[in-house]
Motif scaffolding. Structure first.
Motif, PDB file in Angstrom:
ATOM      1  N   LEU A 110     -77.197  -3.549  -2.849  1.00  0.00           N
ATOM      2  CA  LEU A 110     -77.639  -4.597  -1.933  1.00  0.00           C
ATOM      3  C   LEU A 110     -77.193  -5.992  -2.357  1.00  0.00           C
ATOM      4  O   LEU A 110     -77.669  -6.992  -1.816  1.00  0.00           O
ATOM      5  N   GLN A 111     -76.282  -6.053  -3.329  1.00  0.00           N
ATOM      6  CA  GLN A 111     -75.907  -7.350  -3.883  1.00  0.00           C
ATOM      7  C   GLN A 111     -75.333  -8.282  -2.830  1.00  0.00           C
ATOM      8  O   GLN A 111     -75.673  -9.472  -2.780  1.00  0.00           O
ATOM      9  N   SER A 112     -74.463  -7.780  -1.958  1.00  0.00           N
ATOM     10  CA  SER A 112     -73.839  -8.640  -0.958  1.00  0.00           C
ATOM     11  C   SER A 112     -74.869  -9.209   0.011  1.00  0.00           C
ATOM     12  O   SER A 112     -74.789 -10.380   0.408  1.00  0.00           O
ATOM     13  N   THR A 113     -75.865  -8.390   0.379  1.00  0.00           N
ATOM     14  CA  THR A 113     -76.918  -8.865   1.286  1.00  0.00           C
ATOM     15  C   THR A 113     -77.736  -9.972   0.639  1.00  0.00           C
ATOM     16  O   THR A 113     -78.030 -10.998   1.254  1.00  0.00           O
ATOM     17  N   LEU A 114     -78.115  -9.765  -0.627  1.00  0.00           N
ATOM     18  CA  LEU A 114     -78.920 -10.762  -1.331  1.00  0.00           C
ATOM     19  C   LEU A 114     -78.131 -12.049  -1.543  1.00  0.00           C
ATOM     20  O   LEU A 114     -78.668 -13.152  -1.391  1.00  0.00           O
ATOM     21  N   THR A 115     -76.850 -11.917  -1.884  1.00  0.00           N
ATOM     22  CA  THR A 115     -76.013 -13.096  -2.104  1.00  0.00           C
ATOM     23  C   THR A 115     -75.867 -13.907  -0.821  1.00  0.00           C
ATOM     24  O   THR A 115     -75.994 -15.138  -0.828  1.00  0.00           O
ATOM     25  N   LYS A 116     -75.615 -13.223   0.285  1.00  0.00           N
ATOM     26  CA  LYS A 116     -75.467 -13.911   1.568  1.00  0.00           C
ATOM     27  C   LYS A 116     -76.772 -14.600   1.967  1.00  0.00           C
ATOM     28  O   LYS A 116     -76.770 -15.717   2.501  1.00  0.00           O
ATOM     29  N   PHE A 117     -77.909 -13.934   1.718  1.00  0.00           N
ATOM     30  CA  PHE A 117     -79.201 -14.528   2.061  1.00  0.00           C
ATOM     31  C   PHE A 117     -79.402 -15.823   1.287  1.00  0.00           C
ATOM     32  O   PHE A 117     -79.853 -16.834   1.849  1.00  0.00           O
ATOM     33  N   MET A 118     -79.071 -15.823   0.005  1.00  0.00           N
ATOM     34  CA  MET A 118     -79.242 -17.037  -0.804  1.00  0.00           C
ATOM     35  C   MET A 118     -78.329 -18.161  -0.310  1.00  0.00           C
ATOM     36  O   MET A 118     -78.716 -19.331  -0.310  1.00  0.00           O
ATOM     37  N   LEU A 277     -85.639 -11.822   5.222  1.00  0.00           N
ATOM     38  CA  LEU A 277     -84.912 -11.044   4.220  1.00  0.00           C
ATOM     39  C   LEU A 277     -85.060  -9.553   4.484  1.00  0.00           C
ATOM     40  O   LEU A 277     -84.084  -8.792   4.349  1.00  0.00           O
ATOM     41  N   VAL A 278     -86.254  -9.110   4.880  1.00  0.00           N
ATOM     42  CA  VAL A 278     -86.440  -7.696   5.218  1.00  0.00           C
ATOM     43  C   VAL A 278     -85.484  -7.295   6.334  1.00  0.00           C
ATOM     44  O   VAL A 278     -84.832  -6.244   6.266  1.00  0.00           O
ATOM     45  N   SER A 279     -85.368  -8.121   7.357  1.00  0.00           N
ATOM     46  CA  SER A 279     -84.466  -7.805   8.470  1.00  0.00           C
ATOM     47  C   SER A 279     -83.023  -7.696   7.991  1.00  0.00           C
ATOM     48  O   SER A 279     -82.279  -6.798   8.411  1.00  0.00           O
ATOM     49  N   GLU A 280     -82.613  -8.579   7.083  1.00  0.00           N
ATOM     50  CA  GLU A 280     -81.241  -8.536   6.583  1.00  0.00           C
ATOM     51  C   GLU A 280     -81.031  -7.340   5.657  1.00  0.00           C
ATOM     52  O   GLU A 280     -79.943  -6.744   5.638  1.00  0.00           O
ATOM     53  N   LEU A 281     -82.049  -6.975   4.890  1.00  0.00           N
ATOM     54  CA  LEU A 281     -81.940  -5.785   4.047  1.00  0.00           C
ATOM     55  C   LEU A 281     -81.832  -4.522   4.907  1.00  0.00           C
ATOM     56  O   LEU A 281     -81.050  -3.618   4.596  1.00  0.00           O
ATOM     57  N   VAL A 282     -82.621  -4.471   5.977  1.00  0.00           N
ATOM     58  CA  VAL A 282     -82.542  -3.325   6.892  1.00  0.00           C
ATOM     59  C   VAL A 282     -81.140  -3.211   7.469  1.00  0.00           C
ATOM     60  O   VAL A 282     -80.556  -2.122   7.525  1.00  0.00           O
ATOM     61  N   ALA A 283     -80.579  -4.335   7.892  1.00  0.00           N
ATOM     62  CA  ALA A 283     -79.220  -4.319   8.435  1.00  0.00           C
ATOM     63  C   ALA A 283     -78.215  -3.872   7.383  1.00  0.00           C
ATOM     64  O   ALA A 283     -77.281  -3.114   7.670  1.00  0.00           O
ATOM     65  N   GLY A 284     -78.421  -4.321   6.134  1.00  0.00           N
ATOM     66  CA  GLY A 284     -77.524  -3.920   5.062  1.00  0.00           C
ATOM     67  C   GLY A 284     -77.613  -2.445   4.761  1.00  0.00           C
ATOM     68  O   GLY A 284     -76.597  -1.770   4.536  1.00  0.00           O
ATOM     69  N   ILE A 285     -78.818  -1.909   4.779  1.00  0.00           N
ATOM     70  CA  ILE A 285     -79.024  -0.480   4.540  1.00  0.00           C
ATOM     71  C   ILE A 285     -78.328   0.342   5.617  1.00  0.00           C
ATOM     72  O   ILE A 285     -77.648   1.330   5.331  1.00  0.00           O
ATOM     73  N   GLU A 286     -78.483  -0.074   6.870  1.00  0.00           N
ATOM     74  CA  GLU A 286     -77.935   0.697   7.978  1.00  0.00           C
ATOM     75  C   GLU A 286     -76.418   0.586   8.081  1.00  0.00           C
ATOM     76  O   GLU A 286     -75.781   1.381   8.770  1.00  0.00           O
ATOM     77  N   SER A 287     -75.815  -0.383   7.378  1.00  0.00           N
ATOM     78  CA  SER A 287     -74.369  -0.540   7.409  1.00  0.00           C
ATOM     79  C   SER A 287     -73.675   0.284   6.330  1.00  0.00           C
ATOM     80  O   SER A 287     -72.445   0.364   6.305  1.00  0.00           O
ATOM     81  N   VAL A 288     -74.458   0.924   5.447  1.00  0.00           N
ATOM     82  CA  VAL A 288     -73.877   1.712   4.371  1.00  0.00           C
ATOM     83  C   VAL A 288     -73.309   3.002   4.954  1.00  0.00           C
ATOM     84  O   VAL A 288     -73.780   3.515   5.960  1.00  0.00           O
ATOM     85  N   GLY A 289     -72.302   3.562   4.287  1.00  0.00           N
ATOM     86  CA  GLY A 289     -71.605   4.732   4.816  1.00  0.00           C
ATOM     87  C   GLY A 289     -72.404   6.004   4.753  1.00  0.00           C
ATOM     88  O   GLY A 289     -73.631   6.012   4.626  1.00  0.00           O
ATOM     89  N   SER A 290     -71.682   7.137   4.781  1.00  0.00           N
ATOM     90  CA  SER A 290     -72.309   8.458   4.952  1.00  0.00           C
ATOM     91  C   SER A 290     -73.123   8.893   3.752  1.00  0.00           C
ATOM     92  O   SER A 290     -73.874   9.862   3.833  1.00  0.00           O
ATOM     93  N   GLY A 291     -72.987   8.196   2.613  1.00  0.00           N
ATOM     94  CA  GLY A 291     -73.783   8.584   1.454  1.00  0.00           C
ATOM     95  C   GLY A 291     -75.258   8.321   1.644  1.00  0.00           C
ATOM     96  O   GLY A 291     -76.092   8.811   0.883  1.00  0.00           O
ATOM     97  N   VAL A 292     -75.595   7.520   2.634  1.00  0.00           N
ATOM     98  CA  VAL A 292     -76.988   7.177   2.897  1.00  0.00           C
ATOM     99  C   VAL A 292     -77.278   7.461   4.358  1.00  0.00           C
ATOM    100  O   VAL A 292     -76.528   7.101   5.232  1.00  0.00           O
TER     101      VAL A 292
END
Length: 297
Positions: A110-118, A277-292
């Protein structure tokens, strides 16, 4: 054409708060309403969905099976409502948010999501705490953390917002070749790590000898130990680095049990910045590939 029933977000917010805080009085204190007003809202919600949502369990209130089902929908509906409102109240996004992430992978995940949020919200300060999941859950319950990403010991847990599965894989350096006459050299995080338990359980199930040769709290140290050929470990697709290879079952490495991962927070306690931040984390989670993949709520 049948009329569609609308579920007001204020009723859903009250329902979430009663469940999370375990009672009508505590929910009333958190929401600034009297206990009778809270009870009235719950009754109104039960009338709308035509079923009982809460039941008394000793001194606390617990959701019924129908209440559990509604809780997932309620969290998502209120989150989207608050995301929309926060768009028009951007000046309120300030303060400190305390984020808990598992030691094993979530910083990279989630590093990219957290970095963008900051970068987008310079008035919000993030404090990131890494630990094993069981400790993160304790810190959330004690309100020492605002939002956590952690593994789930049960299909349904308090404060869950999103859930998905993660498939661990065996990882070693590209040059590593297992010796059937010697124990598998394992690298692992500290005792209590779910990946550590899965590695040991999988090897024990096929009666394959093993020994811990590297233990450390950070993912980078573990990755370096693997790259240097010191050990074998369990990683994810997100933390598998160039110079590593996945070890297949044909080489004596049984498939590891999948992990359930969740995003958790206490909705009534979260600030406008936290909800964003929760909304952005949710978006980040849902953008991950087939491993998740997202689990059904």
């Amino acid at each position: 054409m049948a009329l569609i029933t609308n579920l007001p977000t204020d009723l859903l917010r009250t329902f979430i708060t009663v469940v999370e805080l375990g009672g009508h009085s505590k929910a009333g204190a958190a929401l600034g309403r009297s206990q009778p007003a809270i009870s009235l809202q719950i009754r109104r919600l039960e009338e709308l969905v035509r079923t009982q949502l809460l039941v008394q369990d000793g001194r606390t209130i617990q959701p019924t099976p129908a209440g559990e089902a509604l809780l997932s929908y309620a969290r998502e509906m209120v989150r989207i409502n608050d995301e929309a409102v926060s768009y028009f109240h951007r000046s309120d996004r300030s303060g400190v948010l305390r984020i808990g992430l598992p030691t094993d992978y979530a910083v990279a995940f989630l590093q990219s999501t957290l970095t963008k949020f900051m970068q987008d919200h310079p008035s919000v300060e993030l404090e990131i705490h890494c630990d094993v999941s069981r400790e993160l859950h304790k810190h959330l319950r004690a309100e020492d953390l605002d939002i956590i990403v952690a593994t789930m010991s049960e299909p349904r847990m308090p404060y869950l917002s999103r859930a998905w599965t993660e498939q661990p894989l065996w990882a070693a350096s590209e040059a590593y070749r297992p010796d059937p006459d010697r124990p598998i050299p394992l690298g692992a995080h500290l005792e209590g790590c779910d990946y550590r338990a899965r590695m040991i359980g999988a090897l024990d199930s096929v009666e394959r000898r093993w020994r811990i040769v590297y233990t450390g709290p950070g993912i980078s140290g573990l990755q370096n130990a693997v790259l240097n050929g010191l050990c074998v470990t369990a990683l994810t697709h997100a933390t598998l680095l160039p110079g590593m290879r996945e070890l297949p079952e044909e080489e004596g490495f049984p498939r590891l049990e999948p992990l359930r991962i969740g995003l958790f927070y206490k909705h009534p306690r979260l600030s406008v910045a936290g909800l964003q931040l929760v909304s952005e984390l949710v978006a980040g989670i849902e953008s991950v590939g087939s491993g998740v993949r997202k689990l059904p709520q």
